[in-house]
Write an enzyme that holds these catalytic residues in place. Structure first.
Site, mmCIF file in Angstrom:
data_model
loop_
_atom_site.group_PDB
_atom_site.id
_atom_site.type_symbol
_atom_site.label_atom_id
_atom_site.label_comp_id
_atom_site.label_asym_id
_atom_site.label_seq_id
_atom_site.Cartn_x
_atom_site.Cartn_y
_atom_site.Cartn_z
ATOM 1 N N TYR A 1 -3.361 -17.447 -2.380
ATOM 2 C CA TYR A 1 -3.992 -16.994 -1.270
ATOM 3 C C TYR A 1 -5.138 -18.092 -0.644
ATOM 4 C CZ TYR A 1 -2.095 -13.032 -3.546
ATOM 5 O OH TYR A 1 -1.494 -12.012 -4.011
ATOM 6 N N SER B 1 1.895 -8.465 -6.995
ATOM 7 C CA SER B 1 2.327 -9.544 -5.992
ATOM 8 C C SER B 1 3.232 -10.558 -6.450
ATOM 9 C CB SER B 1 1.224 -10.227 -5.257
ATOM 10 O OG SER B 1 0.317 -9.332 -4.676
ATOM 11 N N TYR C 1 7.596 -1.099 -0.675
ATOM 12 C CA TYR C 1 6.920 -2.093 -1.106
ATOM 13 C C TYR C 1 6.116 -1.984 -2.354
ATOM 14 C CZ TYR C 1 2.801 -5.442 -1.294
ATOM 15 O OH TYR C 1 1.792 -6.243 -1.694
ATOM 16 N N VAL D 1 -2.310 -8.756 -8.930
ATOM 17 C CA VAL D 1 -3.522 -7.844 -9.385
ATOM 18 C C VAL D 1 -3.627 -7.222 -10.618
ATOM 19 C CG1 VAL D 1 -4.650 -7.563 -7.244
ATOM 20 C CG2 VAL D 1 -2.865 -6.008 -7.950
ATOM 21 N N LYS E 1 6.517 -10.985 -4.725
ATOM 22 C CA LYS E 1 6.680 -11.531 -3.720
ATOM 23 C C LYS E 1 7.504 -12.491 -3.304
ATOM 24 C CE LYS E 1 1.862 -9.655 -2.035
ATOM 25 N NZ LYS E 1 0.634 -9.946 -1.863
HETATM 26 N N1 GLN Z 1 0.467 -3.960 -4.830
HETATM 27 C C1 GLN Z 1 -0.782 -4.741 -4.259
HETATM 28 C C2 GLN Z 1 -1.105 -4.667 -3.044
HETATM 29 O O1 GLN Z 1 -0.378 -4.553 -2.151
HETATM 30 C C3 GLN Z 1 -0.392 -6.208 -4.481
HETATM 31 C C4 GLN Z 1 -1.340 -7.097 -4.500
HETATM 32 C C5 GLN Z 1 -1.657 -8.565 -5.473
HETATM 33 O O2 GLN Z 1 -1.085 -8.208 -6.365
HETATM 34 N N2 GLN Z 1 -2.272 -9.328 -5.013
HETATM 35 O O3 GLN Z 1 -2.267 -4.604 -2.680
#
Ligand code: GLN
Length: 425
Positions: A243, A64, A191, A261, A67
Site C-alpha cells: 500500500y 488481503s 470478496y 489485516v 489479493k
Molecule cells: N477484508 C479486508 C478489507 O477488505 C482486507 C483488508 C486487508 O487485509 N488489508 O478491508
C-alpha cells in the site's frame, strides 16, 4: 548436525517479541478479539523444505493476502487483456481502502487495494458464474497454492460484512463505472468470504513458495498458474503490495510481498523461498508491526533484497584450447556454471575474438548446470554461424542440457556425450 535455520528463526522471533506496539484492526470486530501476542515465522524453499518457529500452525484469516492469488486466478481464467481493461497496475500510494479510481477509465489503480481486489474477485472463474460458485472457484484456487484444502471463518466473515459499508461503497462506485457488471453486494460478499479463508503461517509460506517456484506448488507439484501470470503477480506485489508503505518496503526489504489485516505477511523471493510471518498488531498502514521488523531483518541478514547485485559470474569460459593437430585439430570451448544472457554474451565474444582457425570446433557443456532460454537460443546461433563459416561443430552435452538441439537455417551440429568422442570423430 542440527540445522541452524530454525534456531535463527527462533532467535529472530525472540528479538521482535518485546515490541507490542500497534493495534489490531478495529473495523472488523471479530479480528480485534484475536490474541494479539501470537507470533510465528516460516520459510518454505522452492523444493518444499519448510522451516518454522513460533505460531506456525495457528489459523487466522488470510484477508488481503488473498489479493495477489485471486488476481492470479483471474488472469489465468480470463486472460491478461480482459483483466487489465478493468484493473490497472499503477501503485496508488494510497491506503488499502481508499475510495479512488483512475479518472479517465474508472479502473481501480491496482489489484492490491480493495477497489482492485473486489474487481479481481469478480473476474475469477468464467463470466457467467453464480456468486457461490465463484467463491468456491477462489477457495479451490487458494487451496491449490497452499497445497491443502483451506477452510473459512464464517464468524469473521459475518463480522466484516456487518461493517462493510466502505467496501460496499467502493463496489457501488465500480458498478456505476461499469467495471463491475454484477450485483455489487454479492461481489462484496464473495470478496469478504475470500478474505475470511483460514490459513496458517505454514500455508502462507507455501503459497508464497509457489509464486517463487514459477507457479508450481513445491509439495504437490501442481502447476497452479503459468509463468507469465507469476511474473505479473510478483511485479504488482513488488510495487503495490504494501500500500502506501510500498516505497519504504521496496528500498528496505526489497521482497515482493503482501500483508493482511489479520496480521499475516508474505514475501516471495523468485527462485529461492516463500516467507510468511504472523503477528496481529498493525502499524498505521495496516501492515503487521513485528512482521515488518522480521522481514527487514531477514532481508538484511540473508541478503534477500531482489536488487542485491549478485557477484559477477565466474568465468563462463573455463578454457579455450586446441586438442590434436593438423586437420584433426579441435578447438574446444569448455563452458561452466549457470548461463543466462550476460554469460552467453561472454561466449559469443570469446568465439568471435578467437575466431577459430581450426575446422573442427566443440562447445563443451559438461560443466554447465543450467541454461536459460536466451542462452540456449544464442548458443545454437553460435553453432549456426560457425557452421556457415565452414566449421564442423560438436556439442559435448552428456546430460542433454540442450535437448534436441536445432541450430536452424544452415546450421549443423553433432551431439556427443564426451569430448573424446568429438576428438576421434
Ligand atoms: N477484508 C479486508 C478489507 O477488505 C482486507 C483488508 C486487508 O487485509 N488489508 O478491508
Amino acid at each position: 548436525m542440527r540445522s541452524m535455520i530454525p534456531d535463527y528463526l527462533t532467535e529472530a522471533l525472540g528479538d521482535v517479541e518485546p515490541d507490542t506496539s500497534g493495534e489490531q484492526a478495529a473495523y472488523i470486530p471479530e479480528l480485534a478479539a484475536a490474541d494479539p501476542d501470537r507470533l510465528g515465522a516460516v520459510f518454505a524453499t522452492v523444493d518444499g523444505k519448510v522451516y518454522g518457529a513460533g505460531d506456525t500452525d495457528t489459523e487466522f484469516t488470510i484477508q488481503s493476502i488473498s489479493k495477489p492469488f485471486t488476481y492470479a486466478l483471474a488472469l489465468g481464467d480470463r486472460g491478461f487483456d480482459p483483466v487489465l481493461a478493468k484493473v490497472g497496475v499503477e501503485p496508488s500510494g494510497e491506503a488499502f481502502n481508499e475510495i479512488s479510481l483512475e479518472s479517465e477509465t474508472g479502473r481501480p489503480r491496482n489489484p492490491m487495494i480493495n477497489a482492485g481486489a473486489i474487481t479481481a474477485h469478480s473476474l475469477a472463474g468464467p463470466a457467467d458464474m453464480d456468486p457461490a460458485e465463484r467463491v468456491e472457484r477462489v477457495v479451490h484456487g487458494l487451496s491449490a497454492f497452499a497445497g491443502r484444502r483451506l477452510g473459512m471463518d464464517d464468524a469473521v466473515c459475518a463480522s466484516e460484512m456487518e461493517h462493510a459499508h466502505r467496501n460496499l461503497a467502493i463496489a457501488h462506485m465500480l458498478r456505476s463505472h461499469g467495471i463491475l457488471t454484477e450485483d455489487a453486494r454479492a461481489v462484496v460478499e464473495g470478496y469478504t468470504r475470500q478474505c475470511s479463508v483460514l490459513v496458517t503461517a505454514r500455508d502462507l509460506a507455501m503459497m508464497a513458495a509457489t509464486l517463487a517456484n514459477r507457479g508450481v506448488n513445491p509439495l504437490s507439484g501442481e502447476q497452479v498458474i503459468r509463468e507469465p501470470v507469476v511474473r505479473q503477480v510478483l511485479s504488482v506485489m513488488a510495487t503495490c503490495g504494501m500500500y502506501d508503505a510500498a516505497g519504504d518496503w521496496a528500498t528496505q526489504v526489497g521482497i515482493p510481498a503482501k500483508s493482511g489485516v489479520a496480521g499475516g505477511l508474505i514475501g516471495a523471493l523468485p527462485g529461492q523461498i516463500g516467507i510468511a510471518t504472523f503477528s496481529p498488531r498493525l502499524d498505521p498502514h495496516g501492515n503487521s508491526v513485528r512482521g515488518v521488523s522480521l522481514f527487514e531483518r531477514f532481508s538484511s541478514d540473508m541478503g534477500l533484497h531482489v536488487m542485491e547485485v549478485p557477484a559477477a559470474a565466474r568465468a563462463v569460459v573455463r578454457s579455450n584450447h586446441v586438442v590434436g593437430s593438423g586437420p584433426d585439430a579441435l578447438r574446444v570451448f569448455q563452458l561452466q556454471g549457470g548461463i543466462g544472457f550476460a554469460a552467453v554474451e561472454r561466449v559469443v565474444r570469446e568465439t568471435v575474438d578467437t575466431a577459430p582457425a581450426e575446422a573442427r570446433v566443440a562447445l563443451d557443456l559438461t560443466m554447465v548446470h543450467s541454461l536459460d532460454d536466451v542462452a540456449r537460443r544464442m548458443l545454437l546461433e553460435i553453432v549456426r554461424r560457425l557452421t556457415l563459416d565452414g566449421h564442423e561443430v560438436y556439442l559435448v552435452d552428456p546430460e542433454s542440457i540442450i535437448p534436441d538441439p536445432d541450430p536452424g537455417d544452415g546450421g549443423r551440429v553433432t551431439v556427443v556425450g564426451r569430448l573424446d568422442q568429438a576428438r576421434t570423430a
